[in-house]
Scaffold this motif. Structure first.
Motif, PDB file in Angstrom:
ATOM      1  N   ASP A 200       0.830  -1.210   0.000  1.00 35.04           N
ATOM      2  CA  ASP A 200       0.000   0.000   0.000  1.00 35.04           C
ATOM      3  C   ASP A 200       0.869   1.266   0.000  1.00 35.04           C
ATOM      4  OD1 ASP A 200      -2.066   1.964   0.866  1.00 35.04           O
ATOM      5  OD2 ASP A 200      -3.249   0.163   1.253  1.00 35.04           O
ATOM      6  N   THR A 201       0.528   2.219  -0.887  1.00 37.35           N
ATOM      7  CA  THR A 201       1.152   3.553  -0.896  1.00 37.35           C
ATOM      8  C   THR A 201       2.601   3.558  -1.403  1.00 37.35           C
ATOM      9  OG1 THR A 201      -0.124   3.865   1.150  1.00 37.35           O
ATOM     10  CG2 THR A 201       1.234   5.686   0.508  1.00 37.35           C
ATOM     11  N   SER A 240      -6.762   4.063  -1.762  1.00 40.51           N
ATOM     12  CA  SER A 240      -6.879   2.622  -1.560  1.00 40.51           C
ATOM     13  C   SER A 240      -8.189   1.990  -2.021  1.00 40.51           C
ATOM     14  CB  SER A 240      -6.714   2.296  -0.073  1.00 40.51           C
ATOM     15  OG  SER A 240      -5.529   2.851   0.422  1.00 40.51           O
ATOM     16  N   ASN A 297      -4.586  -2.815   5.893  1.00 35.43           N
ATOM     17  CA  ASN A 297      -5.314  -1.554   5.692  1.00 35.43           C
ATOM     18  C   ASN A 297      -6.740  -1.763   6.177  1.00 35.43           C
ATOM     19  OD1 ASN A 297      -6.790   0.629   4.736  1.00 35.43           O
ATOM     20  ND2 ASN A 297      -5.583   0.827   2.872  1.00 35.43           N
ATOM     21  N   ASP A 466      -1.353  -0.038  -4.614  1.00 35.61           N
ATOM     22  CA  ASP A 466      -2.655   0.534  -4.976  1.00 35.61           C
ATOM     23  C   ASP A 466      -2.541   1.983  -5.436  1.00 35.61           C
ATOM     24  OD1 ASP A 466      -1.916   1.212  -2.395  1.00 35.61           O
ATOM     25  OD2 ASP A 466      -3.949   1.170  -1.597  1.00 35.61           O
ATOM     26  N   HIS A 467      -1.441   2.664  -5.052  1.00 36.84           N
ATOM     27  CA  HIS A 467      -1.204   4.068  -5.442  1.00 36.84           C
ATOM     28  C   HIS A 467       0.139   4.480  -4.884  1.00 36.84           C
ATOM     29  CE1 HIS A 467      -2.102   5.045  -1.295  1.00 36.84           C
ATOM     30  NE2 HIS A 467      -3.119   4.228  -1.401  1.00 36.84           N
TER      31      HIS A 467
HETATM   32 ZN   LIG Z   1      -3.730   2.634  -0.193  1.00 30.63          ZN
END
Ligand SMILES: [Zn+2]
Length: 637
Positions: A200-201, A240, A297, A466-467
């Protein structure tokens, strides 16, 4: 508070001297209040989580397990209070133990129920709870004997309700999984496992294998050297929830519709969620896969937000004692009062002394981003442990595991007990990279565990995100506010030695919504009707492919942007004012905003996207030409 205090004092002062109350009666009252407060709290937390849905990003979240965890925590806490009151009454015979206990427990119960609504100020809750407890204690004082008889009769029943909720929820989950696995169709032993890891991120340009100057990712680089690395993978959104929904459905946000948090239907999510599209979990389950999701998350990749469909097993909340505790009401109060202290405070030092430092490892869940209380962080080590335990429980079926590691996400830095990398001088970027180094290490550890179990060679491994994260780019700090390259360019690595060449790097920009179709293709299903794709395999089968659909990202208008990113409102186009869309070609990055029109960057020459070319005549012409792809996109079925 003074009014209640004086009322209590007057009762204590004027009350007659009483003989010592039997400890059994005292404990009975403590048990009764603990279970009643906790059972109601569990129901209330679930109910008000649903009612307060608009505040989803700021809430601490729960699922049905809270129905037995809250009574357990309250029972434990109330019994400690009960014993303290009993000790006090032993100290002075003039203290009416039962009345004092009823007053204190009634106060704690009413305060609990008022606070869980998340709609009243703490001070108002305290005053109201004091008033109710004073009135109730006066009433009880007149009927003490009858009340004790009532508590004696009803406590065993309450205890039975608590045990029933514990066994129904935990047993129901166990049975549900057993039945779902028993129903899986048989498949051949050689069917590969599928492991999708979402870091994530994670922006791609902070990985060494994507050209970063620091050695942040030796383990992921090693996996990349055994498979194919997509140099320009683009996430379908910059936060997300929509991105995870796209990874699972293979569809862009405008199609699956989960562009913002949607209120959970009162009776839970059904198949018509996510635009009615099938999920990767559902399709693989029908092909004989045990499916499991393991999420760190706990705000946006959970069953609660509607992303549980197709997963036989889903681990989000209640993964540890600390996490279970801070999700209950008094756990939240504890976190609010004690888990945000400074490093030097006595409370922080005491928690460290008790080896509870993991409780100090903060998550942004529970309004951390907004300056409120924090949740306890779930680290990659815990995610790995959950996954491996789940894998080891059943080897008869191939597995599809979808992991979310949150260690790169704010707050940065990785766990305190993980060695800090040499470069770490505690700047924001140093800390972001330190979180990456930690999660990279645990990605490597996970794959070594699979190797030890003889599973690595027969497992398709996909690593992505996801980003990205702004880290100061374009005046922004976090993510979800815009669609600049640092927010949407993510790593994408696919390794499966039997079918994928090793050490290959693919240049054309691709969307990671294509992952679902690519997995099906690798499994020989090639079912384009389920996931639109196209499968990325064409890019490693014939690396000379020149033409590929340009990836599009979408960001709906949103209000959940953290305050530090909101400060740029009015200076640059962000999603608080309207929806945004972006298109990445091998040379250009076109960004459209509902109200503020286009921005155009030549990212091949200007990777930081510092020069908006929309003001030039060439830029305008290019933007109009590229924007035609948006029109084709919105008309697509
Ligand atoms: Zn995320």
């Amino acid at each position: 508070m003074t009014e209640g205090d004086s009322a209590l004092r007057s009762q204590i002062d004027t009350g007659p001297a009483v003989s010592a109350t039997p400890v059994g009666t005292i404990l009975l009252i403590g048990t009764w209040f603990g279970i009643v407060a906790g059972l109601t709290e569990g129901v209330g937390l679930l109910l008000f989580q649903r009612i307060n849905w608009a505040q989803w990003g700021r809430l601490m979240h729960v699922s049905k397990e809270v129905l037995w965890i809250s009574p357990l925590v309250d029972l434990f806490f109330f019994l400690i209070v009960t014993l303290l009151v009993w000790l006090l009454s032993r100290f002075s015979q003039r203290i009416p133990a039962i009345r004092l206990l009823v007053f204190v427990l009634m106060f704690l119960t009413i305060y609990d129920w008022l606070t869980l609504t998340n709609r009243l100020y703490h001070r108002a809750c305290v005053i109201l709870a004091l008033g109710v407890s004073v009135a109730f204690t006066r009433w009880i004082a007149k009927k003490e004997a009858a009340s004790i008889t009532f508590w004696k009769r009803s406590t065993p029943w309450l205890f039975a309700v608590f045990l029933l909720s514990l066994s129904a929820i935990q047993g129901g989950k166990w049975a549900h999984e057993r039945i779902a696995v028993a129903k899986l169709p048989a498949v051949s032993q050689s069917t590969p496992n599928v492991l999708v890891i979402v870091l994530d991120t994670l922006r791609a340009d902070h990985l060494s294998s994507y050209g970063y100057s620091r050695a942040t990712s030796p383990e992921i680089d090693r996996i990349a050297s055994q498979g194919v690395l997509f140099e320009n993978a683009i996430a379908p959104c910059s936060w997300s929830l929509p991105s995870h929904a796209s990874l699972l459905t293979g569809r862009p946000p405008s199609q699956h519709g989960m562009q913002n948090v949607q209120p959970m239907p009162w009776w839970g999510w059904r198949k018509n969620g996510l635009g009615g599209f099938p999920t990767l979990g559902e399709v693989l389950k029908h092909r004989g896969y045990r499916t499991g999701a393991f999420s760190a998350n706990r705000v946006y990749f959970t069953r609660n937000v509607g992303l549980g469909r197709g997963f036989i097993h889903f681990e989000d909340y209640f993964d540890s004692v600390g996490d279970s505790f801070v999700r209950t009401l008094y756990g939240r109060e504890f976190a609010r009062l004690y888990l945000n202290r400074t490093e030097k405070s006595k409370v922080t030092r005491a928690l460290r002394y008790m080896r509870l430092e993991s409780w100090l490892d903060k998550d942004s869940e529970g309004s951390g981003d907004f300056g409120g209380a924090y949740g306890v962080r779930k680290r990659a080590s815990a995610v790995n442990q959950e996954l491996l335990q789940w894998i080891d429980r059943d080897r008869r079926h191939p597995f599809f595991a979808f992991l979310n590691y949150l260690d790169v996400h704010f707050s940065y830095g990785g766990p305190q007990d993980f060695p800090k990398p040499d470069w770490d001088r505690r700047t924001t970027i140093d800390e972001y990279d330190a979180g990456l180094k930690y999660v990279d290490d645990y990605t490597g550890r996970l794959l070594r565990e699979l190797e030890q179990r003889g599973l690595a060679r027969n497992t398709i491994v996909i690593i992505t995100s996801d980003h990205g994260e702004s880290l100061g780019g374009h005046g922004l700090t976090y993510h979800g506010a815009a669609l600049y390259r640092e927010l949407i360019q993510v790593p994408l690595i696919i390794s499966y030695p039997p079918q994928i060449p090793s050490g290959l790097r693919v240049k054309p920009p691709v969307s990671n919504t294509a992952i679902a179709a690519t997995i099906m293709d690798l499994l020989g299903a090639g079912d384009q009707a389920v996931f639109p794709g196209p499968s990325l395999s064409a890019l490693w089968k014939s690396p000379k492919v020149q033409s590929w659909p340009d990836p599009i990202s979408e960001l709906a208008k949103t209000d959940i942007i953290v305050p530090s990113d909101r400060v740029v409102e009015g200076k640059i186009p962000i999603a608080t004012n309207g929806w945004m869309r972006s298109l990445v070609t091998p040379q250009w990055h076109l960004i459209a905003h509902e109200k503020f029109g286009y921005q155009l960057y030549n990212w091949a020459d200007d990777p930081d996207e510092s020069r908006n070319l929309i003001g030039t005549s060439e830029g305008r012409a290019t933007a109009l030409r590229l924007a035609a792809q948006f029109d084709a996109w919105t008309k697509a079925p």
